[in-house]
Structures are given as structure tokens and as C-alpha cells.
Write an enzyme that holds these catalytic residues in place. Sequence first.
Site, PDB file in Angstrom:
ATOM      1  N   GLY A  22       0.829  -1.213   0.000  1.00 10.17           N
ATOM      2  CA  GLY A  22       0.000   0.000   0.000  1.00 10.17           C
ATOM      3  C   GLY A  22       0.858   1.255   0.000  1.00 10.17           C
ATOM      4  N   ALA A  23       2.111   1.124  -0.454  1.00 10.15           N
ATOM      5  CA  ALA A  23       3.081   2.226  -0.347  1.00 10.15           C
ATOM      6  C   ALA A  23       2.900   3.283  -1.425  1.00 10.15           C
ATOM      7  CB  ALA A  23       4.504   1.666  -0.405  1.00 10.15           C
ATOM      8  N   VAL A  73      -1.858  -7.710  -3.324  1.00  6.52           N
ATOM      9  CA  VAL A  73      -1.741  -8.516  -2.099  1.00  6.52           C
ATOM     10  C   VAL A  73      -2.807  -9.606  -2.016  1.00  6.52           C
ATOM     11  CG1 VAL A  73      -0.651  -6.647  -0.787  1.00  6.52           C
ATOM     12  CG2 VAL A  73      -3.145  -6.958  -0.645  1.00  6.52           C
ATOM     13  N   TYR A 164     -15.810  -3.581   6.238  1.00  3.97           N
ATOM     14  CA  TYR A 164     -14.460  -3.047   6.517  1.00  3.97           C
ATOM     15  C   TYR A 164     -14.075  -3.334   7.967  1.00  3.97           C
ATOM     16  CZ  TYR A 164     -10.831   0.571   7.079  1.00  3.97           C
ATOM     17  OH  TYR A 164      -9.665   1.253   7.348  1.00  3.97           O
TER      18      TYR A 164
END
Length: 270
Positions: A22-23, A73, A164
Site C-alpha cells: 500500500g506504499a 496482495v 471493513y
Amino acid sequence: MHDAASLHKAISLEGRTAVVTGAGSGIGQASAATLAAAGAKVFCADLLGDSAEATAAAIRALGGHAEGVTVNVAVRQEVEDLMDRAIGETGRLDICCNVAGKMSEAKVLDIDEADLDSMLQVNLKGALFGCQAAGRFMVDHGGGSIINMASTAVLAPSPDIAVYAMTKAALVQLTKTMSVEVGKRGVRVNAIAPGFVPTKMTSRYYTNPDGTEDEAMKEMVLQPMAKFAPLRRVGTPDDIAHAVLYLASDLSTFVTGQLLAPNGGVAGVS
Ligand SMILES: NC(=O)c1ccc[n+]([C@@H]2O[C@H](COP(=O)([O-])OP(=O)(O)OC[C@H]3O[C@@H](n4cnc5c(N)ncnc54)[C@H](O)[C@@H]3O)[C@@H](O)[C@H]2O)c1
């Protein structure tokens, strides 16, 4: 007792290898930059390869060491390949930050099964794949620090984000269970529950149909949050990156299985 040099050494990541998923944006981007500023070589991974490379390039421009990697991912093999690449190039893997995540909104009565599966695949299984691939190396090579990005949603229920919140709550339990399994091998596993941070994920509250941000709407959304927060502001990606640095560094060598909640004091009162 610390002197300045020993304290500096405890926070330094010089010579260490970190992977951050998530960079390409927001909290993951800030975390990658902060770990690099502390001396780590950072593999900046994201589904959006251009964004991952942009983060890595920005780190390199500041004198740090980083590479961008395109990774979904949700695909176990891609996560394993990511860790293999970091290990293959540097011979080590000290820090794994599972930050990649996505949001979906629906009332519990309306949850769509395909959306549920997709959220579980990225937010929970994606982080699990990271824990496994990094953890296997770390238990065999003297330890490491795994950091999972949860959410304040696990501490204070909000309407419409049950899926979530479920994925993040499960991630916290994964974190705690793994910490008791691998602690004796020197591997620490912690989670972070950030409060509200304006990023691409949260900008949906003030984004126009054409994708631009509505500044007036942004002010209307953020101002009440800041007003009711004990610290009178919302978070920044750097606020969360500082928690990542603490958990990644030797400042936290006695800390595992914990949920650290940088949130301006809001959890439980929202
Ligand atoms: N911003 C907040 O207020 C907030 C609060 C609590 C928790 N979080 C968590 O922090 C993390 C980062 O969120 P953010 O706010 O920086 O959001 P963001 O949207 O700015 O960044 C998320 C990044 O993850 C990447 N990503 C999404 N799916 C992926 C996949 N399948 N494989 C690889 N990369 C993928 C995106 O491309 C994006 O670059 C998320 O896990 C989020 O749930 C954010």
C-alpha cells in the site's frame, strides 16, 4: 540508561530491510518514507505500480534506498514473490508492514457477497499472506517486526462500514494470535488502529463526481471531526508513520501482540 548515541541507535533502521504494501499512497507512502529516512532499504509495493515507483523515486531523491514493486496482495504468490525479492536482493527481511487496504460501504442488511469476498481477500487475506511470507523468513533468521494496519473501526462502531470493520477486527485477532506463536523466535507482531486521516481512501466523503476534491465539502467533513477530537485535529499520514517507526525499531523490542491507536483521542467517543 540511554545517552544520545544509544537512543539514536535504538531508533535507527540502518542496514535493515523493510517491505511496505500500500506504499503508493497515504499511510503506506508515509510509512515507507519514514522507514527509509530512519535508514532502512524499503520495498514499496502497491497494486498501482506507477504509484509504488513514484514513492520509491521520491525516497531515493531524498537520499534513501527504495524500490517500487507492483503487487496485488490478494494474490498469495505475488506476496511471496515480493518477500523473496526483498530477501534475495538484501539477504534479510526485518520489517513487514501490511498497509494495503480498501473500503466498501453498505448497511449490514444490504451486504453483497461478492463485495464481502473481495474485501476479505485484500484487507484480511492479503495481510495474512504478508504475515506468512515474512514470518517464515523471520522465524528462521533471528526475528523481525510485522505491523498490520487495522482501524479505529475496530474500537468504535460506525454505520455502513461493517464489512471493513469485520476485516480489520479479524486482522487484529490474526495479529494477536500470531504474536503468541512466533514471539519465542524473536518475531514481534503488532497492529495499528489509525483514527481519521485524509487520504485517497477517505476523500470519498468530499470528492466530486469528476474526481476532484470539493474544498468546501472537505472543510465541512473535517472541521467537526477536529472540533470533537480531544486533540482538536484529524490525523496525518505522518502521525501513523511515526507509530510504524516505533513498532519497527528497537524502541519497541518488548512490545508484541498490541494494538496501538494513534487517533487524537477519539476512539470510544465517536
Ligand atoms: N485513512 C484513514 O483514515 C485510515 C484509518 C484507519 C485505517 N486505515 C488503513 O490504512 C491503510 C492505508 O489506507 P490509506 O488511507 O492510506 O488509503 P489509500 O487509499 O491512500 O492507500 C491504500 C493503498 O493500498 C493500495 N492497494 C489497494 N488494494 C491493493 C491490493 N490488492 N494490493 C496492493 N495494494 C493495494 C492502493 O492502491 C493504495 O495505494 C488501509 O489498510 C486502511 O484501511 C486508514
